[in-house]
Write a protein that holds these residues in place. Structure first.
Motif, PDB file in Angstrom:
ATOM      1  N   MET A  37       0.805  -1.200   0.132  1.00 18.30           N
ATOM      2  CA  MET A  37       0.017  -0.023  -0.049  1.00 18.30           C
ATOM      3  C   MET A  37       1.012   1.333   0.016  1.00 18.30           C
ATOM      4  SD  MET A  37      -3.181  -0.574   2.614  1.00 18.30           S
ATOM      5  CE  MET A  37      -4.111  -2.027   2.144  1.00 18.30           C
ATOM      6  N   ARG A  38       0.455   2.327  -0.643  1.00 18.54           N
ATOM      7  CA  ARG A  38       1.009   3.561  -0.760  1.00 18.54           C
ATOM      8  C   ARG A  38       0.132   4.544  -0.269  1.00 18.54           C
ATOM      9  NH1 ARG A  38       4.330   3.140  -6.429  1.00 18.54           N
ATOM     10  NH2 ARG A  38       6.061   2.086  -5.658  1.00 18.54           N
ATOM     11  N   ALA A  39       0.739   5.602   0.653  1.00 18.68           N
ATOM     12  CA  ALA A  39      -0.172   6.570   0.986  1.00 18.68           C
ATOM     13  C   ALA A  39       0.557   7.902   0.848  1.00 18.68           C
ATOM     14  CB  ALA A  39      -0.656   6.284   2.465  1.00 18.68           C
ATOM     15  N   VAL A  40      -0.137   8.814   0.388  1.00 20.12           N
ATOM     16  CA  VAL A  40       0.406  10.296   0.397  1.00 20.12           C
ATOM     17  C   VAL A  40      -0.523  11.212   1.507  1.00 20.12           C
ATOM     18  CG1 VAL A  40       0.639  12.558  -0.891  1.00 20.12           C
ATOM     19  CG2 VAL A  40       1.095  10.111  -1.945  1.00 20.12           C
ATOM     20  N   ILE A  41       0.230  11.477   2.499  1.00 20.27           N
ATOM     21  CA  ILE A  41      -0.419  12.009   3.685  1.00 20.27           C
ATOM     22  C   ILE A  41      -0.238  13.647   3.729  1.00 20.27           C
ATOM     23  CG2 ILE A  41      -0.796  12.146   6.075  1.00 20.27           C
ATOM     24  CD1 ILE A  41       0.624   9.382   6.115  1.00 20.27           C
ATOM     25  N   GLN A  42      -1.194  14.522   3.432  1.00 25.87           N
ATOM     26  CA  GLN A  42      -0.997  15.856   3.663  1.00 25.87           C
ATOM     27  C   GLN A  42      -1.597  16.409   4.784  1.00 25.87           C
ATOM     28  OE1 GLN A  42      -2.608  16.809  -0.307  1.00 25.87           O
ATOM     29  NE2 GLN A  42      -0.656  16.462  -1.475  1.00 25.87           N
ATOM     30  N   ARG A  43      -0.840  17.227   5.444  1.00 22.48           N
ATOM     31  CA  ARG A  43      -1.458  18.176   6.659  1.00 22.48           C
ATOM     32  C   ARG A  43      -1.998  19.153   5.964  1.00 22.48           C
ATOM     33  NH1 ARG A  43       2.621  20.792  10.505  1.00 22.48           N
ATOM     34  NH2 ARG A  43       2.544  22.623   8.945  1.00 22.48           N
ATOM     35  N   VAL A  44      -3.510  19.132   6.199  1.00 21.30           N
ATOM     36  CA  VAL A  44      -4.341  20.219   5.784  1.00 21.30           C
ATOM     37  C   VAL A  44      -5.238  20.981   6.824  1.00 21.30           C
ATOM     38  CG1 VAL A  44      -4.919  18.881   3.636  1.00 21.30           C
ATOM     39  CG2 VAL A  44      -6.563  18.668   5.675  1.00 21.30           C
ATOM     40  N   SER A  45      -5.276  22.383   6.511  1.00 19.05           N
ATOM     41  CA  SER A  45      -6.336  23.166   7.180  1.00 19.05           C
ATOM     42  C   SER A  45      -7.582  22.849   6.825  1.00 19.05           C
ATOM     43  CB  SER A  45      -5.884  24.807   6.871  1.00 19.05           C
ATOM     44  OG  SER A  45      -4.590  25.092   7.235  1.00 19.05           O
ATOM     45  N   GLN A  46      -7.928  22.595   5.613  1.00 23.81           N
ATOM     46  CA  GLN A  46      -9.261  22.045   5.170  1.00 23.81           C
ATOM     47  C   GLN A  46      -9.130  21.016   3.830  1.00 23.81           C
ATOM     48  OE1 GLN A  46     -10.881  25.902   4.700  1.00 23.81           O
ATOM     49  NE2 GLN A  46     -10.652  25.934   2.481  1.00 23.81           N
ATOM     50  N   ILE A  70     -13.463  17.889   5.836  1.00 28.86           N
ATOM     51  CA  ILE A  70     -12.677  18.081   7.096  1.00 28.86           C
ATOM     52  C   ILE A  70     -11.918  19.476   7.109  1.00 28.86           C
ATOM     53  CG2 ILE A  70     -12.061  15.722   7.217  1.00 28.86           C
ATOM     54  CD1 ILE A  70      -9.022  16.236   6.526  1.00 28.86           C
ATOM     55  N   ASN A  71     -11.634  19.943   8.168  1.00 25.18           N
ATOM     56  CA  ASN A  71     -10.849  21.117   8.694  1.00 25.18           C
ATOM     57  C   ASN A  71      -9.383  20.589   9.002  1.00 25.18           C
ATOM     58  OD1 ASN A  71     -12.733  23.091   7.960  1.00 25.18           O
ATOM     59  ND2 ASN A  71     -14.064  22.811   9.913  1.00 25.18           N
ATOM     60  N   THR A  72      -8.905  20.827  10.233  1.00 27.72           N
ATOM     61  CA  THR A  72      -7.680  20.611  10.382  1.00 27.72           C
ATOM     62  C   THR A  72      -7.558  18.823  10.491  1.00 27.72           C
ATOM     63  OG1 THR A  72      -7.286  22.464  11.737  1.00 27.72           O
ATOM     64  CG2 THR A  72      -6.005  20.526  12.228  1.00 27.72           C
TER      65      THR A  72
END
Length: 152
Positions: free
Chosen positions: A1-10, A23-25
């Motif tokens: 499995m591959r995942a790209v995880i991005q920290r987001v404000s929304q 989502i928000n944070t």
């Protein structure tokens, strides 16, 4: 499995003009499933995602997890994470799992993330033409591959 995880404000996912997840944070997670993936891969990756400490603490250091910031997850299936681009200009997706295998693993990932994070996981729709909007916070983007879990 591959995942790209991005920290987001929304972040949000829209299919046919309807918002399917928002989502928000938190984390926007793009998830690719490969034919060789197992439930062990899924469990390992889910735990890593939920416990990833990439939110800033009071000193500006990436030291807080989703739970620490009351964050949420928007999970999007993305077979293109297994694109092979070595030959030619048209990517090959031969390593990506077929829907019969990928859908149950994607659904299991939703359940696993929900259980580990104790929150509802927002999602897209598997195989749909999804429009993703996000405000990458940082920017912080982490790539993970379960094939790397046994490497030191």
């Amino acid at each position: 499995m591959r995942a790209v995880i991005q920290r987001v404000s929304q972040a949000s996912c829209t299919v046919n003009g309807e918002i399917t997840g928002k989502i928000n944070t938190g984390f926007l997670v793009l998830l690719g499933v490969e034919e060789a993936d197992t439930l062990e891969d899924l469990t390992w990756l889910a735990q890593k995602i939920v416990n990833m400490r990439i939110f800033n603490d009071e000193n500006g250091l990436m030291n807080k997890s989703l739970a620490d910031v009351d964050g949420r997850i928007l999970l999007i299936s993305q077979f293109t994470l297994f694109a092979q681009t070595k030959k030619g200009n048209r990517p090959s997706f031969i390593r990506a799992a077929k829907p019969a295998q990928a859908i149950p693993l994607y659904e299991k990932m939703i359940a696993e993330l929900a259980q580990l994070s104790n929150t509802k996981i927002e999602t897209g729709i598997f195989g749909a033409d999804m429009k993703i909007e996000l405000l990458n916070d940082g920017p912080v983007t982490i790539m993970m591959d379960t094939k790397d879990k046994d490497r030191h």
